[in-house]
Motif scaffolding. Structure first.
Motif, mmCIF file in Angstrom:
data_model
loop_
_atom_site.group_PDB
_atom_site.id
_atom_site.type_symbol
_atom_site.label_atom_id
_atom_site.label_comp_id
_atom_site.label_asym_id
_atom_site.label_seq_id
_atom_site.Cartn_x
_atom_site.Cartn_y
_atom_site.Cartn_z
ATOM 1 N N UNK A 1 -6.970 -2.775 -1.299
ATOM 2 C CA UNK A 1 -5.876 -1.763 -0.904
ATOM 3 C C UNK A 1 -6.317 -0.771 0.120
ATOM 4 N N UNK A 2 -5.812 -0.759 0.935
ATOM 5 C CA UNK A 2 -6.055 0.265 2.037
ATOM 6 C C UNK A 2 -5.726 1.675 1.684
ATOM 7 N N UNK A 3 -4.438 1.557 1.221
ATOM 8 C CA UNK A 3 -3.857 2.986 0.872
ATOM 9 C C UNK A 3 -3.019 3.079 -0.275
ATOM 10 N N UNK A 4 -3.040 3.639 -1.204
ATOM 11 C CA UNK A 4 -2.039 3.884 -2.172
ATOM 12 C C UNK A 4 -1.736 5.310 -2.644
ATOM 13 N N UNK A 29 -0.071 7.640 9.231
ATOM 14 C CA UNK A 29 -1.664 7.801 9.342
ATOM 15 C C UNK A 29 -2.089 8.399 8.242
ATOM 16 N N UNK A 30 -2.531 7.635 6.966
ATOM 17 C CA UNK A 30 -2.902 8.314 5.869
ATOM 18 C C UNK A 30 -4.435 8.836 6.050
ATOM 19 N N UNK A 31 -4.670 9.932 5.900
ATOM 20 C CA UNK A 31 -6.091 10.504 6.070
ATOM 21 C C UNK A 31 -6.565 11.186 4.762
ATOM 22 N N UNK A 61 -7.311 6.433 -0.534
ATOM 23 C CA UNK A 61 -7.761 5.921 0.644
ATOM 24 C C UNK A 61 -8.784 5.142 0.545
ATOM 25 N N UNK A 62 -8.890 3.599 0.932
ATOM 26 C CA UNK A 62 -10.193 3.075 0.742
ATOM 27 C C UNK A 62 -11.451 3.674 1.608
ATOM 28 N N UNK A 63 -12.508 3.341 1.020
ATOM 29 C CA UNK A 63 -13.413 4.232 1.729
ATOM 30 C C UNK A 63 -14.014 3.853 3.007
ATOM 31 N N UNK A 64 -14.060 4.818 3.986
ATOM 32 C CA UNK A 64 -14.483 4.677 5.536
ATOM 33 C C UNK A 64 -13.189 3.944 6.174
ATOM 34 N N UNK A 90 10.680 8.804 -8.545
ATOM 35 C CA UNK A 90 9.396 8.864 -8.206
ATOM 36 C C UNK A 90 9.186 7.759 -7.283
ATOM 37 N N UNK A 91 8.078 7.863 -6.414
ATOM 38 C CA UNK A 91 7.849 6.675 -5.609
ATOM 39 C C UNK A 91 6.402 6.092 -5.422
ATOM 40 N N UNK A 92 6.150 5.130 -5.644
ATOM 41 C CA UNK A 92 4.641 4.445 -5.429
ATOM 42 C C UNK A 92 4.580 3.996 -4.138
ATOM 43 N N UNK A 93 3.665 4.143 -3.366
ATOM 44 C CA UNK A 93 3.580 3.633 -1.940
ATOM 45 C C UNK A 93 2.285 3.004 -2.078
ATOM 46 N N UNK A 94 2.252 1.510 -1.453
ATOM 47 C CA UNK A 94 1.053 0.932 -0.982
ATOM 48 C C UNK A 94 0.986 0.251 0.300
ATOM 49 N N UNK A 95 -0.201 0.198 0.584
ATOM 50 C CA UNK A 95 -0.443 -0.915 2.082
ATOM 51 C C UNK A 95 -1.714 -1.491 1.594
#
Lengths: 262, 289
Positions: A1-4, A29-31, A61-64, A90-95
């Motif tokens: 999972x890159x981003x949640x 752009x999740x940072x 966010x996934x490491x690095x 409420x919202x859950x986001x995932x990429x």
């Protein structure tokens, strides 16, 4: 999972995102600091909204990982608003990975209703994440947002262009427009109650297309403070601080000047 | 051919006005079928092809009318079918918002056939005031009655209770901004799902835990691609999202029971009922893509 991530009180976020969506597609752009949405047009206007990490109840966010992708803002904001004004959802986001859809799970807080969406993502090609802020760090004025919004809204709406001048000497800050209906001019002295910070080292005066400035006006209605930046190259920067309950989110806007200085 | 009806109860008049307003949101024209025990309002699909009812609204005579006289086309067929503008009916009946003592509806012949509405206004002055509206109508001849027969389906694969209509309406309105077709699906364990699918988004809203009135999937060969939910047998149909919304926003009825029935891959029927006073059915056929 890159981003949640998970967020529960996002009415302000929704309003702000809708107000800045002058185009359909935005780069997400999740940072580490938070989630950034950027829209740009013809390399002459760029508008970004930052939702800081502390506004989310969960953020990972996934490491690095350097994550960025493009989605349709129209679809994204419709999904955020799926229950309208009710439900306090409420919202859950995932990429998951590059090329995967952005998944949203929206839950109604009172009734047992779940909405799940998969929004197609596109590659965020050529989107250098350089900071435009350095290009306009010469002068800075911080306004009370209500006042500046009202002044801008009262300027001739049909005007073609607007000149923004900053001057270390009176009249300090000037907005002037030209258009078919004539010219208009507003001076705001640094002593004004609505100006909280005034830092001007050198006179700057640049002309901008008024229809560009109008793109930021909508979201200025939600802002509490607005900082105006200008520099040597004519690039104009606006930074908006928007309060949402105890927390703050930000909107940044950059626009290039029309040819020749005003 | 004669028809005359009298309504005197204020709240019933308001109900009648609301129905007319609802009908006018559905369509420009409607057919009023007058029978001994019931009055029907029928709205046909405006799309091309054979005429078939899209909305079917049934009112029991005894609930609405204090006096009611009908002499139909023939003794054997004691019915009348009239076609007229829903907008005119709704506009004429909007007078009922004021203080009206009674509403008389009758079929008259003033140069051409008309549905005449006579409203007796309640006024403080001694002289009473009457308001008369004539709505031009077309009398539908016997040979076309078949076009307005009640659609009968008894092969529904599922009939499921609908959740709060207001919530569905909000959700489906957002969906309409992204798609023009809507997949309505239901499972045996009472989960109703509304889904849109476009090339940029797939969005499904799930309403679990609803009462299932009937479920008959035995005869159905499920060859659909919903492979993830294979253990969860599902019935679905794709319909026009605008027509679906029309039903949700058309009639604002309180305390009614709503049921959604689906014939897999063929059609969706929405049924709404205020027991004793009104029932409304909407027939949405599968969109051919």
């Amino acid at each position: 999972m890159l981003f949640s991530a998970e967020i529960s009180d996002f009415r302000t976020v929704h309003n702000v995102l809708r107000a800045i969506s002058f185009k359909d597609y935005a780069i997400l752009r999740p940072t580490e600091e938070g989630l950034k949405f950027t829209l740009e047009e013809m390399k002459s206007v760029e508008i970004s909204a930052y939702v800081p990490r502390n506004m989310f109840s969960y953020y990972r966010i996934a490491d690095n990982a350097d994550v960025s992708f493009k989605i349709s803002m129209k679809v994204f904001t419709e999904c955020l608003n799926i229950f309208g004004d009710e439900g306090n959802p409420s919202i859950k986001l995932s990429y998951k990975n590059e090329g995967a859809p952005l998944c949203l799970i929206v839950k109604h807080s009172e009734e047992n209703i779940t909405v799940d969406c998969e929004i197609k993502t596109l590659n965020a090609d050529d989107s250098p994440d350089f900071s435009l802020a350095e290009e306009c760090n010469l002068n800075k004025v911080v306004f009370n947002a209500n006042m500046l919004t009202e002044v801008l809204q009262r300027l001739d709406n049909g005007a073609d262009d607007i000149t923004i001048s900053l001057n270390p000497d009176p009249p300090h800050f000037t907005l002037s427009t030209t258009g078919i209906a004539g010219e208009s001019k507003v001076n705001i002295p640094r002593q004004s109650d609505s100006i909280t910070i005034f830092q001007c080292q050198k006179k700057s005066s640049w002309k901008y297309a008024f229809h560009h400035i109008r793109q930021i006006l909508k979201v200025m209605n939600y802002a509490n403070k607005v900082a105006v930046f200008s520099g040597e190259t004519g690039l104009l920067g606006l930074q908006l601080v928007i309060n949402s309950d105890e927390r703050q989110m930000y909107v940044e806007y950059y626009v290039t000047s029309l040819f020749g200085d005003g | 051919m004669k028809f005359r009806g009298l309504i005197t109860d204020t709240s019933v008049m308001k109900d009648f006005m609301n129905i007319a307003t609802g009908l006018s949101r559905f369509s420009k024209e409607c057919v009023m079928r007058i029978t001994e025990r019931k009055v029907y309002f029928i709205i046909s699909d405006e799309d091309n092809g054979p005429r078939r009812p899209l909305a079917w609204c049934e009112l029991p005579v005894s609930f609405y009318f204090r006096e009611y006289n009908l002499v139909g086309v023939t003794e054997e067929h004691n019915e009348i079918y009239l076609e007229f503008s829903t907008a005119l009916l709704a506009r004429s009946l909007s007078i009922l918002k004021q203080n009206v003592k009674s509403l008389k509806i009758k079929l008259t012949n003033k140069d051409s056939p008309c549905l005449t509405l006579e409203m007796e206004m309640a006024s403080e002055a001694t002289q009473s005031r009457q308001c008369v509206h004539d709505i031009p109508v077309e009398v539908i001849s016997r040979k076309h009655w078949n076009d307005y027969e009640e659609p009968r389906f008894n092969d529904f694969h599922v009939s499921i209770e609908m959740p709060n209509l207001k919530t569905i309406k909000t959700i489906v309105e957002r969906m309409r901004n992204m798609s023009h077709s809507l997949t309505v699906a239901a499972t045996k364990d009472g989960r109703l799902t509304f889904q849109i699918k476009t090339n940029i988004v797939t969005l499904s809203s799930h309403f679990p835990g609803l009462g299932v009135e009937s479920f008959a999937i035995g005869q159905l060969e499920l060859t659909s691609s919903d492979s993830q939910e294979e253990d969860q047998q599902k019935v679905s149909s794709i319909v026009d999202i605008k027509k679906f919304l029309m039903f949700l926003s058309g009639m604002q009825l309180n305390s009614c029971r709503t049921v959604c029935s689906i014939v897999h891959g063929k059609m969706v029927k929405l049924f709404m009922e205020q027991p004793g006073a009104l029932s409304l059915q909407i027939f949405l056929t599968q969109l051919s893509i």
